[in-house]
Design a protein around this motif. Sequence first.
Motif, mmCIF file in Angstrom:
data_model
loop_
_atom_site.group_PDB
_atom_site.id
_atom_site.type_symbol
_atom_site.label_atom_id
_atom_site.label_comp_id
_atom_site.label_asym_id
_atom_site.label_seq_id
_atom_site.Cartn_x
_atom_site.Cartn_y
_atom_site.Cartn_z
ATOM 1 N N LEU A 36 0.813 -1.215 0.000
ATOM 2 C CA LEU A 36 0.000 0.000 0.000
ATOM 3 C C LEU A 36 0.846 1.265 0.000
ATOM 4 O O LEU A 36 0.528 2.224 -0.701
ATOM 5 C CB LEU A 36 -0.920 0.009 1.225
ATOM 6 C CG LEU A 36 -1.899 -1.154 1.355
ATOM 7 C CD1 LEU A 36 -2.630 -1.074 2.688
ATOM 8 C CD2 LEU A 36 -2.887 -1.153 0.196
ATOM 9 N N SER A 37 1.920 1.261 0.800
ATOM 10 C CA SER A 37 2.703 2.491 0.938
ATOM 11 C C SER A 37 4.149 2.170 1.267
ATOM 12 O O SER A 37 4.472 1.099 1.791
ATOM 13 C CB SER A 37 2.104 3.389 2.032
ATOM 14 O OG SER A 37 2.119 2.719 3.291
ATOM 15 N N VAL A 38 5.021 3.137 0.946
ATOM 16 C CA VAL A 38 6.460 2.977 1.147
ATOM 17 C C VAL A 38 7.031 4.296 1.658
ATOM 18 O O VAL A 38 6.654 5.378 1.183
ATOM 19 C CB VAL A 38 7.180 2.604 -0.170
ATOM 20 C CG1 VAL A 38 8.648 2.304 0.095
ATOM 21 C CG2 VAL A 38 6.501 1.426 -0.855
ATOM 22 N N ARG A 39 7.937 4.201 2.625
ATOM 23 C CA ARG A 39 8.666 5.350 3.125
ATOM 24 C C ARG A 39 10.151 5.022 3.068
ATOM 25 O O ARG A 39 10.596 4.031 3.672
ATOM 26 C CB ARG A 39 8.264 5.679 4.569
ATOM 27 C CG ARG A 39 6.821 6.184 4.692
ATOM 28 C CD ARG A 39 6.183 5.809 5.995
ATOM 29 N NE ARG A 39 6.085 4.362 6.139
ATOM 30 C CZ ARG A 39 5.151 3.604 5.526
ATOM 31 N NH1 ARG A 39 4.274 4.156 4.716
ATOM 32 N NH2 ARG A 39 5.117 2.293 5.711
ATOM 33 N N GLY A 97 20.348 9.152 -3.372
ATOM 34 C CA GLY A 97 18.972 8.856 -3.741
ATOM 35 C C GLY A 97 18.882 7.740 -4.761
ATOM 36 O O GLY A 97 17.919 6.961 -4.769
ATOM 37 N N SER A 98 19.907 7.622 -5.609
ATOM 38 C CA SER A 98 19.931 6.536 -6.595
ATOM 39 C C SER A 98 19.957 5.182 -5.904
ATOM 40 O O SER A 98 19.286 4.233 -6.331
ATOM 41 C CB SER A 98 21.133 6.687 -7.523
ATOM 42 O OG SER A 98 22.355 6.710 -6.792
ATOM 43 N N THR A 144 24.256 22.567 -6.772
ATOM 44 C CA THR A 144 23.666 21.232 -6.620
ATOM 45 C C THR A 144 22.960 21.139 -5.276
ATOM 46 O O THR A 144 23.256 21.898 -4.350
ATOM 47 C CB THR A 144 24.747 20.137 -6.707
ATOM 48 O OG1 THR A 144 25.792 20.429 -5.769
ATOM 49 C CG2 THR A 144 25.325 20.045 -8.107
ATOM 50 N N GLU A 145 22.026 20.195 -5.161
ATOM 51 C CA GLU A 145 21.170 20.128 -3.975
ATOM 52 C C GLU A 145 21.817 19.347 -2.833
ATOM 53 O O GLU A 145 22.569 18.410 -3.047
ATOM 54 C CB GLU A 145 19.813 19.493 -4.337
ATOM 55 C CG GLU A 145 19.785 17.968 -4.446
ATOM 56 C CD GLU A 145 20.382 17.409 -5.722
ATOM 57 O OE1 GLU A 145 20.444 16.170 -5.854
ATOM 58 O OE2 GLU A 145 20.796 18.199 -6.593
ATOM 59 N N ASP A 146 21.485 19.773 -1.601
ATOM 60 C CA ASP A 146 21.880 19.052 -0.395
ATOM 61 C C ASP A 146 20.793 18.074 0.048
ATOM 62 O O ASP A 146 21.090 17.081 0.721
ATOM 63 C CB ASP A 146 22.148 20.019 0.758
ATOM 64 C CG ASP A 146 23.405 20.837 0.550
ATOM 65 O OD1 ASP A 146 24.470 20.244 0.370
ATOM 66 O OD2 ASP A 146 23.303 22.079 0.561
ATOM 67 N N GLU A 147 19.536 18.382 -0.294
ATOM 68 C CA GLU A 147 18.402 17.565 0.135
ATOM 69 C C GLU A 147 17.380 17.467 -0.994
ATOM 70 O O GLU A 147 17.288 18.355 -1.847
ATOM 71 C CB GLU A 147 17.718 18.193 1.363
ATOM 72 C CG GLU A 147 18.615 18.314 2.575
ATOM 73 C CD GLU A 147 17.919 18.965 3.748
ATOM 74 O OE1 GLU A 147 17.918 18.369 4.840
ATOM 75 O OE2 GLU A 147 17.364 20.079 3.558
ATOM 76 N N ALA A 148 16.608 16.386 -0.970
ATOM 77 C CA ALA A 148 15.509 16.230 -1.921
ATOM 78 C C ALA A 148 14.378 15.474 -1.241
ATOM 79 O O ALA A 148 14.616 14.485 -0.537
ATOM 80 C CB ALA A 148 15.963 15.486 -3.172
ATOM 81 N N ALA A 149 13.160 15.939 -1.457
ATOM 82 C CA ALA A 149 11.969 15.270 -0.941
ATOM 83 C C ALA A 149 11.072 14.912 -2.125
ATOM 84 O O ALA A 149 10.843 15.744 -3.011
ATOM 85 C CB ALA A 149 11.219 16.180 0.030
ATOM 86 N N PHE A 160 13.097 10.724 1.091
ATOM 87 C CA PHE A 160 13.812 11.914 1.536
ATOM 88 C C PHE A 160 15.288 11.594 1.625
ATOM 89 O O PHE A 160 15.676 10.595 2.238
ATOM 90 C CB PHE A 160 13.301 12.406 2.889
ATOM 91 C CG PHE A 160 13.965 13.685 3.319
ATOM 92 C CD1 PHE A 160 13.674 14.873 2.680
ATOM 93 C CD2 PHE A 160 14.907 13.695 4.333
ATOM 94 C CE1 PHE A 160 14.302 16.054 3.048
ATOM 95 C CE2 PHE A 160 15.537 14.870 4.710
ATOM 96 C CZ PHE A 160 15.229 16.055 4.069
ATOM 97 N N VAL A 161 16.103 12.430 0.984
ATOM 98 C CA VAL A 161 17.552 12.248 1.055
ATOM 99 C C VAL A 161 18.185 13.547 1.510
ATOM 100 O O VAL A 161 17.719 14.639 1.156
ATOM 101 C CB VAL A 161 18.150 11.796 -0.297
ATOM 102 C CG1 VAL A 161 17.549 10.477 -0.749
ATOM 103 C CG2 VAL A 161 17.978 12.849 -1.374
#
Length: 390
Positions: free
Chosen positions: A178-181, A214-215, A250-255, A269-270
């Motif tokens: 159903l869901s993933v975190r 994130g990869s 370049t990014e430090d975080e990504a949601a 979230f990374v």
Amino acid sequence: MTDPAVATAVGPVGVTAGPAGRAEPSRGGAVPVEPLRVGIVGGGFMARVHAGAARSAGARVVALASSSPASAARAATSLGVDTAHESVDDLVTDPDVDVVHVCSPNATHAPVALAALAAGKHIVCEKPLATSGAEAEALVEAARAGRLVGAVPFVYRYHPMVREARARVAAGEVGRVLSVRGSYLQDWLLDSDDVDWRVDSAAGGPSRAFADIGSHLVDLLEFVLGDRLARLTSTTNTAHAHRGGSSVDTEDEAAVVFETTRGAIGTLFVSQVAPGRKNRLLLDLSGTAESLEFSQEEPETLWVGRRSGTQLVARDAAVLTPDAARLSTVPAGHPMGYVDAFAGFVRDAHDAVRGGTPEGLPTFVDGLRAVRVTEAVLASAASRRWVDVP
């Protein structure tokens, strides 16, 4: 992560991933002598990790090239490698090298790997496979055309308890997902004076945090679920506009919020600026029958949750599914971790070079997939819209 070697360099996925991530055998290149002879491009931390894993897999590390003859000589001496090549071109054309491990900066992955494939070498290339989808596609096609093995070290697949989670999902034990975190948190770039080549898009590519860690998270999620991200929306954050006197692009975080092809929803979230978090990769999924949680910092256990109670399943080959038991190379009670997972990956990659079909080997196809997801994340963050993932 990859090493700070700058390379300039002017063949087939002999192993390609099927629907379940299963590898197809390689038929290209010369029949390698035994033991396999490895050449490494790069001279930093990841070069050391690859050298150790290759030796653990029974290979000989025979050559190394880096950003200059001097740095190659230093790294070769440190790692106990006999031959330090003056250039990357010399290494990829060395007839005494069967497999090239590419551990140089991200922007060099594609040219180095293409040169090695053109020379008939099998490749283990650090992620990201390339800094653009077009480059990654070219690598997939070049490896496929030459019937050569192309593998990418998404090594978290090689924790036995990850394979246990994957088997439980595939067997239907969790029910319908159903869901993933998912999250991947580090703190090594927390301060504004923390500087690394990855911060510069010219060396690291247009994405930093998501392409770098994130990869891994996306690959792990899709591998365990046997499902794919279908569409997503994302936002990114840069903690420091300048590092070491230079602008940061370049990014430090990504949601990320996403939907999968089978209808599960989830979040990712990374961050590379999360104080106290050293390498916290966590995957938590909920199905109609049970939930599963795996943490890379506690890799010896898998948390299983049911409405009637919870269970902490410890790694023990006697009770694990066959693929998880295969990767349990030491008896229960003797902790396994990142080094063991990396060694397991390299064993499988080298097995594929010999014509084997190891289960779940991450290939250039998987590397291309990660690049495409990264591009979708950046596109969504820029447009502030939902984006379909190719």
